[in-house]
Design an enzyme around this catalytic site. Structure first.
Site, short mmCIF file in Angstrom:
data_model
loop_
_atom_site.label_atom_id
_atom_site.label_comp_id
_atom_site.label_asym_id
_atom_site.label_seq_id
_atom_site.Cartn_x
_atom_site.Cartn_y
_atom_site.Cartn_z
N TYR A 215 2.92 4.79 0.78
CA TYR A 215 3.57 5.38 1.96
C TYR A 215 2.54 6.23 2.71
O TYR A 215 1.72 6.92 2.10
CB TYR A 215 4.74 6.26 1.55
CG TYR A 215 5.86 5.53 0.86
CD1 TYR A 215 6.59 4.53 1.51
CD2 TYR A 215 6.23 5.85 -0.45
CE1 TYR A 215 7.63 3.86 0.88
CE2 TYR A 215 7.27 5.18 -1.09
CZ TYR A 215 7.97 4.20 -0.42
OH TYR A 215 9.00 3.54 -1.05
N HIS B 64 9.17 -8.52 0.85
CA HIS B 64 9.06 -7.07 0.68
C HIS B 64 10.42 -6.44 0.96
O HIS B 64 11.17 -6.91 1.82
CB HIS B 64 8.01 -6.53 1.66
CG HIS B 64 7.57 -5.14 1.39
ND1 HIS B 64 8.30 -4.05 1.80
CD2 HIS B 64 6.48 -4.65 0.76
CE1 HIS B 64 7.68 -2.95 1.43
NE2 HIS B 64 6.57 -3.28 0.79
N ASP C 65 0.85 -1.19 0.00
CA ASP C 65 0.00 0.00 0.00
C ASP C 65 0.89 1.24 0.00
O ASP C 65 2.10 1.14 0.19
CB ASP C 65 -1.01 0.00 1.15
CG ASP C 65 -0.39 0.17 2.53
OD1 ASP C 65 0.83 -0.10 2.69
OD2 ASP C 65 -1.10 0.56 3.47
N PHE D 9 6.25 2.18 -4.34
CA PHE D 9 7.63 2.38 -3.88
C PHE D 9 8.21 3.75 -4.23
O PHE D 9 9.26 4.13 -3.72
CB PHE D 9 8.56 1.27 -4.38
CG PHE D 9 8.17 -0.10 -3.89
CD1 PHE D 9 8.37 -0.46 -2.57
CD2 PHE D 9 7.58 -1.02 -4.75
CE1 PHE D 9 8.00 -1.71 -2.10
CE2 PHE D 9 7.20 -2.28 -4.30
CZ PHE D 9 7.41 -2.62 -2.97
#
Length: 240
Positions: free
Chosen positions: A84, A208, A82, A95
């Site tokens: 930031y 991740h 999801d 990202f």
């Protein structure tokens, strides 16, 4: 050309009307079908309520990845979790952070692995910073499984409906004519694997890139070699 005029001055979600969220033409049928259905309507109702209650929601353009990377141009999908949840960070691409923002730890690890794997200068960007707009414009679909989040509350919009849309988007890419590399980073992303036709596409999975999991077994992100494996596969299949 500025796709999102004034977006820099409004770094949080202003509206729950998907008509205010530009997407490329060939994504439009998938997006419209979702928002006309029950799950899409429920999601928009939830977003409208949270905005009216004063929630600060990021990013300002949840579908920006679909505006910058048309379906016909996709050669790589990088799938995260999801956005930031810090103010000013999220810019609608998995990202990626808006210009002027410090590099978050996950993105720092992405650049670190890219340098290790490909030997490219760090960070491997046309200009200094952490915005991945250039990747998106070159055919990398930077997609999260959930497309909005509230300030300071990671995963706060999980299970509100976005996952159904991103399921549909992944399935659409899988069924398209071009061969694609899918990079699934983290457990949330890897849940999408069943939607991908692995007889035609390359699917790469790893933890991740967050410092909490980037070095953890059994599939550490650091050392995964996804970038070089993708390049080799694309060359073998005469992909760009």
């Amino acid at each position: 050309m500025e796709l999102f005029p004034g977006a820099a001055a409004k770094a949080y979600l202003q509206t729950s009307d998907p008509g205010d969220w530009p997407v490329a033409t060939d994504w439009r049928p998938v997006v419209d079908r979702f928002f006309k259905g029950a799950e899409g309507e429920a999601l928009l109702t939830f977003l409208k309520r949270r905005i009216s209650e004063g929630a600060v929601i990021f990013p300002p353009q949840p579908l920006r990845a679909l505006a910058l990377t048309p379906l016909h141009a996709v050669h790589t999908v990088i799938l995260g979790q999801d956005p930031y949840h810090g103010r000013g960070q999220a810019e609608g691409l998995a990202f990626s952070v808006a210009p002027g923002q410090a590099l978050p730890p996950s993105l720092r690890n992405i650049f670190k692995e890219r340098q290790r794997d490909l030997g490219e200068p760090w960070p491997a960007m046309p200009v200094p910073g952490g915005s991945l707009v250039a990747w998106a414009q070159q055919g990398t679909l930077l997609l999260n499984t959930c497309l909005t989040v509230e300030e300071g509350l990671a995963n706060s919009h999980q299970g509100k409906g976005w996952e159904a849309l991103t399921d549909a988007l992944i399935a659409q890419v899988s069924s398209s004519s071009q061969r694609v590399v899918f990079m699934l980073w983290g457990a949330a992303a890897q849940k999408k694997r069943s939607l991908i036709d692995e007889s035609r596409h390359l699917v790469l999975s790893a933890n991740h890139p967050s410092p909490l999991s980037a070095l953890r077994s059994p599939a550490p992100f650091i050392g995964c070699g996804h970038f070089s494996r993708a390049q080799k596969w694309c060359a073998e299949h005469e992909q760009t």
